[in-house]
Write a protein that holds these residues in place. Structure first.
Motif, mmCIF file in Angstrom:
data_model
loop_
_atom_site.group_PDB
_atom_site.id
_atom_site.type_symbol
_atom_site.label_atom_id
_atom_site.label_comp_id
_atom_site.label_asym_id
_atom_site.label_seq_id
_atom_site.Cartn_x
_atom_site.Cartn_y
_atom_site.Cartn_z
ATOM 1 N N MET A 7 -0.890 0.652 11.945
ATOM 2 C CA MET A 7 -0.922 2.091 11.657
ATOM 3 C C MET A 7 -2.080 2.739 12.420
ATOM 4 O O MET A 7 -3.229 2.298 12.324
ATOM 5 C CB MET A 7 -1.104 2.305 10.153
ATOM 6 N N ILE A 8 -1.750 3.778 13.185
ATOM 7 C CA ILE A 8 -2.799 4.588 13.803
ATOM 8 C C ILE A 8 -3.271 5.564 12.731
ATOM 9 O O ILE A 8 -2.483 6.339 12.174
ATOM 10 C CB ILE A 8 -2.293 5.318 15.053
ATOM 11 N N LYS A 9 -4.536 5.480 12.388
ATOM 12 C CA LYS A 9 -5.089 6.272 11.289
ATOM 13 C C LYS A 9 -5.284 7.725 11.743
ATOM 14 O O LYS A 9 -5.197 8.038 12.940
ATOM 15 C CB LYS A 9 -6.402 5.622 10.832
ATOM 16 N N PRO A 10 -5.558 8.646 10.800
ATOM 17 C CA PRO A 10 -5.627 10.067 11.162
ATOM 18 C C PRO A 10 -6.622 10.386 12.287
ATOM 19 O O PRO A 10 -6.370 11.300 13.085
ATOM 20 C CB PRO A 10 -6.053 10.737 9.848
ATOM 21 N N ASP A 11 -7.707 9.641 12.395
ATOM 22 C CA ASP A 11 -8.666 9.900 13.488
ATOM 23 C C ASP A 11 -8.055 9.571 14.851
ATOM 24 O O ASP A 11 -8.258 10.295 15.823
ATOM 25 C CB ASP A 11 -9.984 9.134 13.272
ATOM 26 N N GLY A 12 -7.273 8.502 14.906
ATOM 27 C CA GLY A 12 -6.615 8.136 16.153
ATOM 28 C C GLY A 12 -5.609 9.196 16.586
ATOM 29 O O GLY A 12 -5.498 9.511 17.776
ATOM 30 N N VAL A 13 -4.892 9.757 15.607
ATOM 31 C CA VAL A 13 -3.927 10.820 15.910
ATOM 32 C C VAL A 13 -4.671 12.078 16.356
ATOM 33 O O VAL A 13 -4.371 12.664 17.400
ATOM 34 C CB VAL A 13 -3.037 11.105 14.676
ATOM 35 N N GLN A 14 -5.696 12.485 15.592
ATOM 36 C CA GLN A 14 -6.438 13.715 15.906
ATOM 37 C C GLN A 14 -7.157 13.619 17.256
ATOM 38 O O GLN A 14 -7.308 14.625 17.949
ATOM 39 C CB GLN A 14 -7.481 14.014 14.812
ATOM 40 N N ARG A 15 -7.568 12.411 17.627
ATOM 41 C CA ARG A 15 -8.304 12.235 18.885
ATOM 42 C C ARG A 15 -7.390 12.008 20.091
ATOM 43 O O ARG A 15 -7.864 11.777 21.196
ATOM 44 C CB ARG A 15 -9.298 11.075 18.738
ATOM 45 N N LYS A 36 7.015 5.923 13.318
ATOM 46 C CA LYS A 36 7.132 7.308 12.834
ATOM 47 C C LYS A 36 5.758 7.942 12.629
ATOM 48 O O LYS A 36 4.785 7.249 12.323
ATOM 49 C CB LYS A 36 7.926 7.367 11.522
ATOM 50 N N LEU A 37 5.723 9.274 12.818
ATOM 51 C CA LEU A 37 4.564 10.076 12.437
ATOM 52 C C LEU A 37 4.768 10.481 10.985
ATOM 53 O O LEU A 37 5.866 10.890 10.612
ATOM 54 C CB LEU A 37 4.482 11.320 13.329
ATOM 55 N N ILE A 65 -7.389 8.238 4.868
ATOM 56 C CA ILE A 65 -6.027 7.879 5.279
ATOM 57 C C ILE A 65 -5.029 9.018 5.012
ATOM 58 O O ILE A 65 -4.019 9.144 5.696
ATOM 59 C CB ILE A 65 -5.597 6.556 4.575
ATOM 60 N N THR A 66 -5.332 9.844 4.011
ATOM 61 C CA THR A 66 -4.414 10.950 3.670
ATOM 62 C C THR A 66 -4.851 12.270 4.313
ATOM 63 O O THR A 66 -4.261 13.314 4.038
ATOM 64 C CB THR A 66 -4.331 11.127 2.141
ATOM 65 N N SER A 67 -5.869 12.241 5.180
ATOM 66 C CA SER A 67 -6.451 13.489 5.698
ATOM 67 C C SER A 67 -5.636 14.135 6.816
ATOM 68 O O SER A 67 -5.937 15.250 7.236
ATOM 69 C CB SER A 67 -7.869 13.214 6.215
ATOM 70 N N GLY A 68 -4.612 13.472 7.300
ATOM 71 C CA GLY A 68 -3.770 14.005 8.366
ATOM 72 C C GLY A 68 -2.700 12.991 8.675
ATOM 73 O O GLY A 68 -2.690 11.905 8.085
ATOM 74 N N PRO A 69 -1.805 13.315 9.604
ATOM 75 C CA PRO A 69 -0.723 12.376 9.894
ATOM 76 C C PRO A 69 -1.214 11.044 10.456
ATOM 77 O O PRO A 69 -2.228 10.998 11.167
ATOM 78 C CB PRO A 69 0.143 13.112 10.916
ATOM 79 N N VAL A 70 -0.476 10.005 10.126
ATOM 80 C CA VAL A 70 -0.701 8.668 10.688
ATOM 81 C C VAL A 70 0.548 8.283 11.489
ATOM 82 O O VAL A 70 1.614 8.874 11.298
ATOM 83 C CB VAL A 70 -0.958 7.601 9.583
ATOM 84 N N VAL A 71 0.411 7.300 12.376
ATOM 85 C CA VAL A 71 1.569 6.752 13.078
ATOM 86 C C VAL A 71 1.816 5.352 12.528
ATOM 87 O O VAL A 71 0.944 4.480 12.613
ATOM 88 C CB VAL A 71 1.369 6.730 14.600
ATOM 89 N N CYS A 72 2.992 5.185 11.926
ATOM 90 C CA CYS A 72 3.368 3.917 11.292
ATOM 91 C C CYS A 72 4.217 3.109 12.271
ATOM 92 O O CYS A 72 5.151 3.648 12.868
ATOM 93 C CB CYS A 72 4.221 4.173 10.063
ATOM 94 N N MET A 73 3.873 1.832 12.414
ATOM 95 C CA MET A 73 4.638 0.976 13.329
ATOM 96 C C MET A 73 4.902 -0.392 12.713
ATOM 97 O O MET A 73 4.044 -0.936 12.021
ATOM 98 C CB MET A 73 3.845 0.753 14.622
ATOM 99 N N ALA A 74 6.087 -0.915 12.999
ATOM 100 C CA ALA A 74 6.414 -2.299 12.663
ATOM 101 C C ALA A 74 6.610 -3.047 13.973
ATOM 102 O O ALA A 74 7.410 -2.611 14.820
ATOM 103 C CB ALA A 74 7.690 -2.347 11.830
ATOM 104 N N TRP A 75 5.860 -4.114 14.163
ATOM 105 C CA TRP A 75 5.940 -4.934 15.381
ATOM 106 C C TRP A 75 6.290 -6.364 15.009
ATOM 107 O O TRP A 75 5.761 -6.903 14.032
ATOM 108 C CB TRP A 75 4.606 -4.934 16.128
ATOM 109 N N GLU A 76 7.152 -6.983 15.810
ATOM 110 C CA GLU A 76 7.611 -8.348 15.563
ATOM 111 C C GLU A 76 7.230 -9.258 16.716
ATOM 112 O O GLU A 76 7.168 -8.798 17.863
ATOM 113 C CB GLU A 76 9.147 -8.314 15.432
ATOM 114 N N GLY A 77 6.982 -10.528 16.409
ATOM 115 C CA GLY A 77 6.755 -11.502 17.472
ATOM 116 C C GLY A 77 6.123 -12.766 16.924
ATOM 117 O O GLY A 77 5.503 -12.741 15.857
ATOM 118 N N VAL A 78 6.246 -13.846 17.666
ATOM 119 C CA VAL A 78 5.611 -15.101 17.277
ATOM 120 C C VAL A 78 4.100 -14.890 17.295
ATOM 121 O O VAL A 78 3.550 -14.447 18.304
ATOM 122 C CB VAL A 78 6.022 -16.242 18.238
#
Ligand code: GTP
Ligand code: MG
Length: 149
Positions: A7-15, A36-37, A65-78
């Protein structure tokens, strides 16, 4: 299959670091299954971080974590869980190695731009918590035979 919740936290999105951060996992060769955002409700943040609820920084963490949008990701791999944690770097960005996401892009634990699951069990748990089944794609990328023999 092993999967991890990133998850990209709100600071990562804002920056403006969304593309930079996604790119690191994409280039490594892991498989993106969900993206998703999302504006995280307080209840979900509390469930996600329930193991930390007795920590002194917990209220600040939920606020962050609730201060702005986050980017949620699911990644798969060995080996994706441990490898993603290596790509992310140490919790405290000042101790994170250069070359890692936190080592390159952040300075403070309370603004450390990205989350990664800490075990395969938590990878499954967190993906189920943040995504609906219909938001996840099962697919085989064209580059698959060039990534794994
Ligand atoms: P995540 O991938 O986000 O789970 O980080 P982590 O596994 O490296 O650390 P941990 O699970 O122990 O803590 C979860 C998050 O709480 C951290 O990423 C920080 O954002 C926050 N956190 C942890 N320790 C502190 C602290 O001492 N102060 C503050 N302000 N936040 C903290
Ligand atoms: Mg953690």
């Amino acid at each position: 299959v092993e999967e991890t919740y990133i998850m990209i936290k709100p600071d990562g999105v804002q920056r403006g670091l969304v593309g930079e951060i996604i790119s690191r996992f994409e280039k490594k060769g892991f498989l993106l299954k969900g993206l998703k955002l999302f504006q995280c409700p307080k209840e979900l943040a509390e469930e996600h971080y329930k193991d930390l609820k007795d920590k002194s920084f917990y209220p600040k963490l939920i606020g962050y974590i609730t201060s702005g949008p986050v980017v949620c990701m699911a990644w798969e791999g060995v080996g994706v869980v441990a490898s993603a944690r290596k790509l992310i770097g140490a919790t405290n960005p000042l101790q994170a190695e250069p070359g890692t996401i936190r080592g390159d892009l952040a300075v403070q634990t309370g603004r450390n731009v990205v989350h990664g699951s800490d075990s395969p069990e938590n990878g499954h748990r967190e993906i189920a918590l943040w995504f609906k089944e219909s938001e996840l794609c099962q697919w085989v990328p064209a580059q698959a035979p060039w990534l794994m023999e």
